[in-house]
Design an enzyme around this catalytic site. Sequence first.
Site, mmCIF file in Angstrom:
data_model
loop_
_atom_site.group_PDB
_atom_site.id
_atom_site.type_symbol
_atom_site.label_atom_id
_atom_site.label_comp_id
_atom_site.label_asym_id
_atom_site.label_seq_id
_atom_site.Cartn_x
_atom_site.Cartn_y
_atom_site.Cartn_z
ATOM 1 N N ARG A 165 3.047 -2.238 1.040
ATOM 2 C CA ARG A 165 1.904 -1.326 0.985
ATOM 3 C C ARG A 165 2.423 0.108 0.945
ATOM 4 O O ARG A 165 3.220 0.506 1.801
ATOM 5 C CB ARG A 165 1.006 -1.533 2.213
ATOM 6 C CG ARG A 165 -0.101 -0.508 2.289
ATOM 7 C CD ARG A 165 -1.019 -0.661 3.505
ATOM 8 N NE ARG A 165 -1.955 0.451 3.470
ATOM 9 C CZ ARG A 165 -2.314 1.194 4.516
ATOM 10 N NH1 ARG A 165 -1.865 0.927 5.736
ATOM 11 N NH2 ARG A 165 -3.137 2.207 4.363
ATOM 12 N N HIS A 186 -4.249 8.393 1.268
ATOM 13 C CA HIS A 186 -3.704 8.344 2.638
ATOM 14 C C HIS A 186 -3.485 9.797 3.083
ATOM 15 O O HIS A 186 -2.376 10.205 3.394
ATOM 16 C CB HIS A 186 -2.423 7.520 2.660
ATOM 17 C CG HIS A 186 -2.014 7.038 4.032
ATOM 18 N ND1 HIS A 186 -1.738 5.714 4.302
ATOM 19 C CD2 HIS A 186 -1.826 7.697 5.201
ATOM 20 C CE1 HIS A 186 -1.384 5.586 5.583
ATOM 21 N NE2 HIS A 186 -1.429 6.777 6.145
ATOM 22 N N GLU A 223 -7.817 5.006 6.953
ATOM 23 C CA GLU A 223 -8.296 5.621 8.183
ATOM 24 C C GLU A 223 -9.133 6.882 7.945
ATOM 25 O O GLU A 223 -8.735 7.985 8.351
ATOM 26 C CB GLU A 223 -7.125 5.945 9.119
ATOM 27 C CG GLU A 223 -6.340 4.718 9.548
ATOM 28 C CD GLU A 223 -5.385 4.986 10.706
ATOM 29 O OE1 GLU A 223 -5.350 6.113 11.214
ATOM 30 O OE2 GLU A 223 -4.673 4.054 11.101
ATOM 31 N N ASN A 237 -6.101 -1.108 10.633
ATOM 32 C CA ASN A 237 -4.881 -0.538 11.223
ATOM 33 C C ASN A 237 -5.059 -0.566 12.728
ATOM 34 O O ASN A 237 -6.049 -0.027 13.242
ATOM 35 C CB ASN A 237 -4.678 0.921 10.790
ATOM 36 C CG ASN A 237 -4.234 1.034 9.345
ATOM 37 O OD1 ASN A 237 -4.009 0.037 8.676
ATOM 38 N ND2 ASN A 237 -4.112 2.261 8.874
ATOM 39 N N GLU A 262 -1.833 -2.226 9.055
ATOM 40 C CA GLU A 262 -0.809 -1.520 9.832
ATOM 41 C C GLU A 262 -0.823 -2.051 11.247
ATOM 42 O O GLU A 262 -1.892 -2.231 11.835
ATOM 43 C CB GLU A 262 -1.093 -0.012 9.956
ATOM 44 C CG GLU A 262 -0.740 0.805 8.775
ATOM 45 C CD GLU A 262 -0.988 2.294 9.019
ATOM 46 O OE1 GLU A 262 -0.889 2.764 10.167
ATOM 47 O OE2 GLU A 262 -1.297 2.981 8.031
HETATM 48 C C1 NOJ Z 1 -1.948 5.387 11.143
HETATM 49 C C2 NOJ Z 1 -1.632 6.017 9.837
HETATM 50 O O1 NOJ Z 1 -2.240 5.386 8.761
HETATM 51 C C3 NOJ Z 1 -0.162 6.233 9.601
HETATM 52 O O2 NOJ Z 1 -0.042 7.190 8.610
HETATM 53 C C4 NOJ Z 1 0.513 6.649 10.896
HETATM 54 O O3 NOJ Z 1 1.841 7.003 10.701
HETATM 55 C C5 NOJ Z 1 0.414 5.499 11.869
HETATM 56 N N1 NOJ Z 1 -0.961 5.143 12.078
HETATM 57 C C6 NOJ Z 1 1.065 5.757 13.234
HETATM 58 O O4 NOJ Z 1 0.422 6.776 13.889
#
Ligand code: NOJ
Length: 450
Positions: A77, A121, A166, A290, A349
């Site tokens: 991903r 993102h 997110e 995530n 994630e």
């Molecule tokens: C969420 C995010 O999508 C990612 O970019 C981030 O590094 C991780 N969580 C850890 O905080």
Amino acid sequence: MSDLSFPAGFAWGAATASYQIEGAVNEDGRKPSVWDTYCATPGKVEDGASGAVACDHYHRYQDDVNLIADLGFPYYRFSLAWPRIMPDGVGAVNPKGIDFYNRLIDALVEKGIQPAVTLFHWDYPQSLEDIGGWTHPDAHKWFGDYAETCFRAFGDRVKFWITENEPWCHAFLGSGVGAHAPGNTDLDLCYKVAHGLLLGHGEAVARYRGLNQGGKIGITTNHRYDVPYSDDPKDILATEQSNIWNAGWFLDPIYKGDYADYMKQRYPVPEFTEETSKLVSQPTDFMGLNFYEGSYVRWKDGAPNDAEQVPLHKSGETQMGWFRVPESLKTTLVKSQQAYNPAEIYITENGCAYDYPVVDGRVHDELRVQFLREYMAAARESIDEGVNLKGYFVWSLMDNFEWAFGYRPRFGIVHVDYETQVRTPKDSALMMREIIKANSLVPGLEFARS
Ligand code: NOJ
């Protein structure tokens, strides 16, 4: 003990994001994103760090693809940098940006790795932010045009698309409290930004369906279902409110076409029209989750949502101050399935930040091994409870730029030496290789004991 093997075809993957690993921010026609601007603002990011070089993945992508293949991941991903593909956010497409991602995707396909691609993102084009960003009436069309450009360029090989990553973080942290780019502190504005993100998601799904490319599309949220601290009705109410704000804010519009009454009563959420409700709630193929940490919720007068988060227990504190609470992953998966009944759920994630040194070419990241093993076991258990869990992506393939925390937290299963850019797989990466090979956690358990 429940079965530790996963269903056949379970999608194991590793995850990254463009601004966190690529570097090369001024190369080949890429223009600034809001994160470039935010990082250049003194005091915003720890140590004044930025993603200008990061893991230099832009130049080292072939080595990184070899590494992913070596570790045996069937999926990878990553996200596309909008300002690399359309430097002004709208209008001209940058052929060199397209070329880069074509090379990356081809390299993955050559190794038999399936690309799972996030369109957004957080590296939003600065030029669009300057004219209103996600609150502009055309914002969702801009995103739709960019998404369609990506589908047309890469959709022959990419069959797994995530519209946005997110959106809660981008809206609330970015525009509500200013802890992320673009750094606005306006608790009314963040609900408008969130609304724009929701419309953008819908527009991207509509464009994808229009092209009939036959792949899957969904969105990834960082929702969580916390549990009440006690049987006190006030704790129960605070938990419900907090969960609506954490999960329902985005998932209710996506699955039900409108915000929950609680959101409408308590927050200045914009209204949906019949048309925008339909756009946002058209069916997606999967729910992306995530997940890092859940907690208890206790009533607290005057707190947001009247809710105070209390740790479930304080084991395995990570560099982020988050705890190792695998049971909260299971709770969130089960409640997500019950609340919205998605056809498929992917954990897009999960991971943890711990800093372990490289010693004689090895990184013995014991706590990460334990963390991942326990969270994967919780994920496995959720399947027995009726969750349509189809995949698990570890965050992250390698140590990278952790947003406002700079390079201090290390989330990678592969260690990155930022001076030399040498990558060293940690014990957790070697464990993942065994687990993926067996499609079972049993080798993980053995590995953790050895
Ligand atoms: C969420 C995010 O999508 C990612 O970019 C981030 O590094 C991780 N969580 C850890 O905080």
